[in-house]
Design a protein around this motif. Structure first.
Motif, PDB file in Angstrom:
ATOM      1  N   ASP A  69     -48.545  47.254  39.655  1.00 53.02           N
ATOM      2  CA  ASP A  69     -49.740  47.973  39.201  1.00 53.02           C
ATOM      3  C   ASP A  69     -50.312  47.322  37.939  1.00 53.02           C
ATOM      4  N   LYS A  70     -49.433  46.987  37.010  1.00 52.92           N
ATOM      5  CA  LYS A  70     -49.871  46.388  35.738  1.00 52.92           C
ATOM      6  C   LYS A  70     -50.537  45.043  35.968  1.00 52.92           C
ATOM      7  N   GLU A  71     -49.972  44.216  36.820  1.00 51.11           N
ATOM      8  CA  GLU A  71     -50.564  42.910  37.088  1.00 51.11           C
ATOM      9  C   GLU A  71     -51.926  43.057  37.758  1.00 51.11           C
ATOM     10  N   ILE A  72     -52.038  43.983  38.689  1.00 56.71           N
ATOM     11  CA  ILE A  72     -53.323  44.221  39.349  1.00 56.71           C
ATOM     12  C   ILE A  72     -54.355  44.658  38.319  1.00 56.71           C
ATOM     13  N   GLN A  73     -53.956  45.536  37.436  1.00 57.41           N
ATOM     14  CA  GLN A  73     -54.863  46.004  36.384  1.00 57.41           C
ATOM     15  C   GLN A  73     -55.249  44.846  35.464  1.00 57.41           C
ATOM     16  N   ASP A  74     -54.301  43.989  35.125  1.00 56.37           N
ATOM     17  CA  ASP A  74     -54.573  42.846  34.250  1.00 56.37           C
ATOM     18  C   ASP A  74     -55.577  41.878  34.871  1.00 56.37           C
ATOM     19  N   LEU A  75     -55.583  41.769  36.183  1.00 53.07           N
ATOM     20  CA  LEU A  75     -56.526  40.870  36.848  1.00 53.07           C
ATOM     21  C   LEU A  75     -57.964  41.357  36.732  1.00 53.07           C
ATOM     22  N   ASP A  76     -58.130  42.616  36.429  1.00 56.60           N
ATOM     23  CA  ASP A  76     -59.469  43.184  36.269  1.00 56.60           C
ATOM     24  C   ASP A  76     -59.768  43.452  34.795  1.00 56.60           C
ATOM     25  N   SER A  77     -59.057  42.793  33.933  1.00 56.99           N
ATOM     26  CA  SER A  77     -59.189  43.000  32.497  1.00 56.99           C
ATOM     27  C   SER A  77     -60.564  42.569  31.993  1.00 56.99           C
ATOM     28  N   THR A  78     -61.102  43.332  31.057  1.00 58.14           N
ATOM     29  CA  THR A  78     -62.393  42.977  30.467  1.00 58.14           C
ATOM     30  C   THR A  78     -62.230  42.032  29.283  1.00 58.14           C
ATOM     31  N   ASP A  79     -60.996  41.841  28.822  1.00 58.70           N
ATOM     32  CA  ASP A  79     -60.769  40.955  27.680  1.00 58.70           C
ATOM     33  C   ASP A  79     -60.234  39.582  28.101  1.00 58.70           C
ATOM     34  N   GLY A  80     -60.450  39.228  29.353  1.00 63.23           N
ATOM     35  CA  GLY A  80     -60.016  37.924  29.859  1.00 63.23           C
ATOM     36  C   GLY A  80     -58.788  38.052  30.738  1.00 63.23           C
ATOM     37  N   VAL A  81     -58.700  37.169  31.708  1.00 64.89           N
ATOM     38  CA  VAL A  81     -57.603  37.193  32.656  1.00 64.89           C
ATOM     39  C   VAL A  81     -56.710  35.988  32.387  1.00 64.89           C
ATOM     40  N   ASP A  82     -55.419  36.211  32.399  1.00 57.94           N
ATOM     41  CA  ASP A  82     -54.446  35.142  32.215  1.00 57.94           C
ATOM     42  C   ASP A  82     -54.591  34.123  33.346  1.00 57.94           C
ATOM     43  N   ALA A  83     -54.792  32.859  32.989  1.00 57.55           N
ATOM     44  CA  ALA A  83     -55.022  31.797  33.970  1.00 57.55           C
ATOM     45  C   ALA A  83     -53.847  31.652  34.933  1.00 57.55           C
ATOM     46  N   LYS A  84     -52.624  31.816  34.433  1.00 53.25           N
ATOM     47  CA  LYS A  84     -51.451  31.692  35.309  1.00 53.25           C
ATOM     48  C   LYS A  84     -51.409  32.825  36.320  1.00 53.25           C
ATOM     49  N   LEU A  85     -51.751  34.009  35.885  1.00 50.04           N
ATOM     50  CA  LEU A  85     -51.768  35.160  36.787  1.00 50.04           C
ATOM     51  C   LEU A  85     -52.833  34.969  37.856  1.00 50.04           C
ATOM     52  N   MET A  86     -54.003  34.475  37.465  1.00 47.16           N
ATOM     53  CA  MET A  86     -55.073  34.235  38.427  1.00 47.16           C
ATOM     54  C   MET A  86     -54.663  33.153  39.434  1.00 47.16           C
ATOM     55  N   ALA A  87     -54.027  32.104  38.959  1.00 51.22           N
ATOM     56  CA  ALA A  87     -53.584  31.028  39.850  1.00 51.22           C
ATOM     57  C   ALA A  87     -52.561  31.552  40.862  1.00 51.22           C
ATOM     58  N   LYS A  88     -51.661  32.409  40.398  1.00 51.95           N
ATOM     59  CA  LYS A  88     -50.678  33.003  41.299  1.00 51.95           C
ATOM     60  C   LYS A  88     -51.370  33.875  42.340  1.00 51.95           C
ATOM     61  N   ALA A  89     -52.359  34.621  41.909  1.00 50.97           N
ATOM     62  CA  ALA A  89     -53.089  35.486  42.829  1.00 50.97           C
ATOM     63  C   ALA A  89     -53.796  34.656  43.895  1.00 50.97           C
ATOM     64  N   GLN A  90     -54.430  33.585  43.494  1.00 52.14           N
ATOM     65  CA  GLN A  90     -55.103  32.713  44.453  1.00 52.14           C
ATOM     66  C   GLN A  90     -54.114  32.154  45.458  1.00 52.14           C
ATOM     67  N   SER A  91     -52.964  31.725  44.983  1.00 52.88           N
ATOM     68  CA  SER A  91     -51.933  31.166  45.866  1.00 52.88           C
ATOM     69  C   SER A  91     -51.448  32.195  46.868  1.00 52.88           C
ATOM     70  N   VAL A  92     -51.200  33.407  46.405  1.00 51.43           N
ATOM     71  CA  VAL A  92     -50.705  34.463  47.272  1.00 51.43           C
ATOM     72  C   VAL A  92     -51.720  34.774  48.375  1.00 51.43           C
ATOM     73  N   VAL A  93     -52.971  34.919  47.999  1.00 47.64           N
ATOM     74  CA  VAL A  93     -54.007  35.248  48.994  1.00 47.64           C
ATOM     75  C   VAL A  93     -54.179  34.100  49.969  1.00 47.64           C
ATOM     76  N   GLN A  94     -54.210  32.879  49.487  1.00 47.70           N
ATOM     77  CA  GLN A  94     -54.365  31.720  50.378  1.00 47.70           C
ATOM     78  C   GLN A  94     -53.202  31.637  51.362  1.00 47.70           C
TER      79      GLN A  94
END
Length: 100
Positions: A69-94
């Motif tokens: 839940d926390k990671e999902i919330q962090d991906l929608d953060s208004t203060d910037g998204v952690d690049a590593k978390l975003m890269a992991k998300a892209q990998s998972v979806v792909q």
């Protein structure tokens, strides 16, 4: 090639993606926003609506399955998204949603 671009664009454009060992869920109202934005990006790239919906549904399920839940919330953060978390998300979806 176009499908790979679609996957990357959806994952990158939708800051609602996360990765972890336990299942999570989107914050209230955020899954619908993810689906809308993902489908708009996909159809904007020339993908038909049915294929876009199928891919976006897959992406949402992959996010729920692989992120807390926390990671999902962090991906929608208004203060910037952690690049590593975003890269992991892209990998998972792909990986989860690549065409068969």
């Amino acid at each position: 090639m176009r499908v790979q671009s679609l996957l990357a664009a959806c994952a990158a454009s939708v800051l609602l993606l996360p990765l972890a060992a336990t299942a999570g869920n989107f914050p209230a109202g955020k899954e619908a926003a993810y689906m809308t934005q993902c489908q708009q990006v996909a159809t904007g790239q020339g993908v038909d609506a049915a294929t876009a919906k199928k891919h976006c549904d897959c992406g949402a399920q992959a996010i729920k399955k692989n992120f807390t839940d926390k990671e999902i919330q962090d991906l929608d953060s208004t203060d910037g998204v952690d690049a590593k978390l975003m890269a992991k998300a892209q990998s998972v979806v792909q990986a989860a949603c690549k065409p068969k």
